[in-house]
Write a protein that holds these residues in place. Structure first.
Motif, PDB file in Angstrom:
ATOM      1  N   TYR A  98       0.856  -1.188   0.000  1.00 30.97           N
ATOM      2  CA  TYR A  98       0.000   0.000   0.000  1.00 30.97           C
ATOM      3  C   TYR A  98       0.892   1.237   0.000  1.00 30.97           C
ATOM      4  O   TYR A  98       1.823   1.331   0.798  1.00 30.97           O
ATOM      5  CB  TYR A  98      -0.905   0.009   1.237  1.00 30.97           C
ATOM      6  N   ASP A  99       0.609   2.188  -0.888  1.00 32.11           N
ATOM      7  CA  ASP A  99       1.333   3.453  -0.994  1.00 32.11           C
ATOM      8  C   ASP A  99       2.781   3.188  -1.424  1.00 32.11           C
ATOM      9  O   ASP A  99       3.670   2.990  -0.598  1.00 32.11           O
ATOM     10  CB  ASP A  99       1.287   4.220   0.328  1.00 32.11           C
ATOM     11  N   PHE A 100       2.992   3.193  -2.723  1.00 34.43           N
ATOM     12  CA  PHE A 100       4.292   2.832  -3.276  1.00 34.43           C
ATOM     13  C   PHE A 100       5.398   3.830  -2.952  1.00 34.43           C
ATOM     14  O   PHE A 100       6.574   3.530  -3.151  1.00 34.43           O
ATOM     15  CB  PHE A 100       4.187   2.606  -4.788  1.00 34.43           C
ATOM     16  N   LEU A 101       5.059   4.997  -2.436  1.00 33.58           N
ATOM     17  CA  LEU A 101       6.109   5.915  -1.977  1.00 33.58           C
ATOM     18  C   LEU A 101       6.588   5.531  -0.585  1.00 33.58           C
ATOM     19  O   LEU A 101       7.773   5.592  -0.285  1.00 33.58           O
ATOM     20  CB  LEU A 101       5.601   7.362  -1.989  1.00 33.58           C
ATOM     21  N   SER A 102       5.660   5.116   0.277  1.00 31.40           N
ATOM     22  CA  SER A 102       6.026   4.709   1.632  1.00 31.40           C
ATOM     23  C   SER A 102       6.310   3.219   1.741  1.00 31.40           C
ATOM     24  O   SER A 102       7.000   2.786   2.648  1.00 31.40           O
ATOM     25  CB  SER A 102       4.905   5.066   2.616  1.00 31.40           C
ATOM     26  N   MET A 103       5.739   2.429   0.826  1.00 33.44           N
ATOM     27  CA  MET A 103       5.953   0.979   0.773  1.00 33.44           C
ATOM     28  C   MET A 103       5.497   0.261   2.048  1.00 33.44           C
ATOM     29  O   MET A 103       6.223  -0.534   2.622  1.00 33.44           O
ATOM     30  CB  MET A 103       7.417   0.638   0.476  1.00 33.44           C
ATOM     31  N   TRP A 104       4.260   0.531   2.469  1.00 28.83           N
ATOM     32  CA  TRP A 104       3.673  -0.275   3.537  1.00 28.83           C
ATOM     33  C   TRP A 104       3.494  -1.669   2.967  1.00 28.83           C
ATOM     34  O   TRP A 104       2.788  -1.857   1.985  1.00 28.83           O
ATOM     35  CB  TRP A 104       2.324   0.289   3.961  1.00 28.83           C
ATOM     36  N   THR A 105       4.126  -2.652   3.570  1.00 27.25           N
ATOM     37  CA  THR A 105       4.111  -4.015   3.046  1.00 27.25           C
ATOM     38  C   THR A 105       3.504  -4.956   4.083  1.00 27.25           C
ATOM     39  O   THR A 105       3.856  -4.897   5.262  1.00 27.25           O
ATOM     40  CB  THR A 105       5.536  -4.464   2.683  1.00 27.25           C
ATOM     41  N   PHE A 106       2.615  -5.816   3.606  1.00 20.27           N
ATOM     42  CA  PHE A 106       1.894  -6.724   4.488  1.00 20.27           C
ATOM     43  C   PHE A 106       1.956  -8.141   3.928  1.00 20.27           C
ATOM     44  O   PHE A 106       1.915  -8.352   2.713  1.00 20.27           O
ATOM     45  CB  PHE A 106       0.414  -6.319   4.586  1.00 20.27           C
ATOM     46  N   TYR A 107       2.034  -9.094   4.836  1.00 16.60           N
ATOM     47  CA  TYR A 107       1.912 -10.506   4.486  1.00 16.60           C
ATOM     48  C   TYR A 107       0.474 -10.904   4.776  1.00 16.60           C
ATOM     49  O   TYR A 107      -0.004 -10.737   5.896  1.00 16.60           O
ATOM     50  CB  TYR A 107       2.881 -11.355   5.298  1.00 16.60           C
ATOM     51  N   VAL A 108      -0.212 -11.414   3.771  1.00 16.47           N
ATOM     52  CA  VAL A 108      -1.622 -11.776   3.880  1.00 16.47           C
ATOM     53  C   VAL A 108      -1.723 -13.286   3.704  1.00 16.47           C
ATOM     54  O   VAL A 108      -1.293 -13.816   2.675  1.00 16.47           O
ATOM     55  CB  VAL A 108      -2.460 -11.059   2.800  1.00 16.47           C
ATOM     56  N   GLU A 109      -2.263 -13.950   4.706  1.00 12.84           N
ATOM     57  CA  GLU A 109      -2.353 -15.409   4.614  1.00 12.84           C
ATOM     58  C   GLU A 109      -3.761 -15.876   4.932  1.00 12.84           C
ATOM     59  O   GLU A 109      -4.357 -15.467   5.932  1.00 12.84           O
ATOM     60  CB  GLU A 109      -1.360 -16.076   5.558  1.00 12.84           C
ATOM     61  N   LEU A 110      -4.273 -16.743   4.057  1.00  9.20           N
ATOM     62  CA  LEU A 110      -5.562 -17.374   4.282  1.00  9.20           C
ATOM     63  C   LEU A 110      -5.402 -18.372   5.417  1.00  9.20           C
ATOM     64  O   LEU A 110      -4.630 -19.320   5.323  1.00  9.20           O
ATOM     65  CB  LEU A 110      -6.037 -18.074   3.006  1.00  9.20           C
ATOM     66  N   ALA A 111      -6.126 -18.148   6.499  1.00  8.36           N
ATOM     67  CA  ALA A 111      -5.992 -19.012   7.670  1.00  8.36           C
ATOM     68  C   ALA A 111      -7.069 -20.083   7.710  1.00  8.36           C
ATOM     69  O   ALA A 111      -6.831 -21.180   8.221  1.00  8.36           O
ATOM     70  CB  ALA A 111      -6.054 -18.177   8.940  1.00  8.36           C
ATOM     71  N   ASP A 112      -8.258 -19.765   7.155  1.00  9.23           N
ATOM     72  CA  ASP A 112      -9.363 -20.709   7.265  1.00  9.23           C
ATOM     73  C   ASP A 112     -10.437 -20.356   6.242  1.00  9.23           C
ATOM     74  O   ASP A 112     -10.596 -19.183   5.865  1.00  9.23           O
ATOM     75  CB  ASP A 112      -9.956 -20.632   8.689  1.00  9.23           C
ATOM     76  N   ILE A 113     -11.160 -21.364   5.813  1.00  6.72           N
ATOM     77  CA  ILE A 113     -12.366 -21.194   5.002  1.00  6.72           C
ATOM     78  C   ILE A 113     -13.495 -21.796   5.829  1.00  6.72           C
ATOM     79  O   ILE A 113     -13.429 -22.960   6.204  1.00  6.72           O
ATOM     80  CB  ILE A 113     -12.240 -21.889   3.635  1.00  6.72           C
ATOM     81  N   ALA A 114     -14.503 -20.982   6.139  1.00  4.72           N
ATOM     82  CA  ALA A 114     -15.543 -21.417   7.067  1.00  4.72           C
ATOM     83  C   ALA A 114     -16.925 -21.054   6.531  1.00  4.72           C
ATOM     84  O   ALA A 114     -17.062 -20.293   5.571  1.00  4.72           O
ATOM     85  CB  ALA A 114     -15.325 -20.764   8.429  1.00  4.72           C
ATOM     86  N   GLU A 115     -17.927 -21.586   7.201  1.00  6.18           N
ATOM     87  CA  GLU A 115     -19.314 -21.246   6.882  1.00  6.18           C
ATOM     88  C   GLU A 115     -19.622 -19.845   7.406  1.00  6.18           C
ATOM     89  O   GLU A 115     -19.063 -19.416   8.414  1.00  6.18           O
ATOM     90  CB  GLU A 115     -20.269 -22.251   7.547  1.00  6.18           C
ATOM     91  N   GLU A 116     -20.533 -19.161   6.725  1.00  9.04           N
ATOM     92  CA  GLU A 116     -20.988 -17.853   7.197  1.00  9.04           C
ATOM     93  C   GLU A 116     -21.732 -18.012   8.510  1.00  9.04           C
ATOM     94  O   GLU A 116     -22.496 -18.952   8.680  1.00  9.04           O
ATOM     95  CB  GLU A 116     -21.955 -17.229   6.184  1.00  9.04           C
ATOM     96  N   ASP A 117     -21.490 -17.093   9.444  1.00  6.06           N
ATOM     97  CA  ASP A 117     -22.249 -17.070  10.694  1.00  6.06           C
ATOM     98  C   ASP A 117     -23.445 -16.151  10.514  1.00  6.06           C
ATOM     99  O   ASP A 117     -23.302 -15.016  10.027  1.00  6.06           O
ATOM    100  CB  ASP A 117     -21.377 -16.550  11.847  1.00  6.06           C
TER     101      ASP A 117
END
Length: 171
Positions: A98-117
Motif C-alpha cells: 500500500y502506498d508505493f512511496l512509503s511501501m507499507w508491506t503486508f503478508y496476507v495469509e488465508l488461515a481458514d475457510i468457514a461457513e458464514e455465521d
C-alpha cells in the motif's frame, strides 16, 4: 463461504502488528484491499497491489488497484478479480503493498475457510494486535549473491583510470 485472513505488517520491531479479518469468498480483491486499509487506519487513497506469493513469500503475479500499464501489458485488476479465483487451499499467501512511496508491506495469509455465521456483517474485523507506526518501516533491499559474484571480484579500483587495462581512446 467465508475466508479468514491474518494480515501482518512487515516491520522490524519486536511487537507483532496484525489484523485478523473475515470476508466473503464472493467478494473481490478490491474489497479485501478496502478491508485491509480500513483495519489498519489508512484512508485508502494511495496506489496498492497484491502479489501472489509462495511459501517463502516470494513475490509473484501482480493484481493492481489501477491499470498503470498504458496498454503495454495485460494487468489483473482488483475490482475484476474475485477472492475465490485468487486465494484457495493451494494458494494461501499474498503480499500486499500500500502506498508505493512509503511501501507499507503486508503478508496476507488465508488461515481458514468457514461457513458464514448468521447475524455477522462481512467483512468483519475479528482481532487487532499492535499499533500501526506513524511512518512505514524502512525496507532494506539486498541483491541475492549469485554463483558468479566471486568470479568478477578482481580488486579493481574503478576510480584509478591510469592503472586500468584498456585503451582510453574509444570515441
Amino acid at each position: 463461504m467465508i475466508y479468514r485472513f491474518r494480515v501482518i505488517l512487515d516491520n522490524d520491531t519486536e511487537e507483532d502488528i496484525f489484523r485478523d479479518l473475515e470476508i466473503k469468498e464472493t467478494d473481490t480483491m478490491e474489497d479485501l484491499h478496502n478491508t485491509i486499509t480500513q483495519s489498519f487506519g489508512f484512508d485508502g487513497t494511495e496506489m496498492a497491489s497484491f502479489y501472489l506469493s509462495d511459501d517463502q513469500w516470494n513475490q509473484g503475479e501482480e493484481i493492481s488497484l489501477f491499470d498503470m500499464s498504458e496498454g503495454m501489458n495485460e494487468v489483473r485488476l482488483m475490482n475484476e478479480t474475485s477472492l475465490s479465483d485468487t486465494v484457495h487451499e493451494a494458494q494461501t499467501k499474498l503480499i500486499y503493498v500500500y502506498d508505493f512511496l512509503s511501501m507499507w508491506t503486508f503478508y496476507v495469509e488465508l488461515a481458514d475457510i468457514a461457513e458464514e455465521d448468521e447475524g455477522v456483517d462481512y467483512p468483519n474485523l475479528m482481532f487487532v494486535q499492535g499499533q500501526v507506526p506513524d511512518d512505514a518501516p524502512d525496507k532494506i533491499f539486498e541483491a541475492e549473491k549469485d554463483e558468479f559474484d566471486d568470479e568478477y571480484d578482481d580488486d579493481f579500483d574503478v576510480n584509478d583510470y591510469d592503472n586500468l587495462d584498456f585503451d582510453e581512446n574509444w570515441n
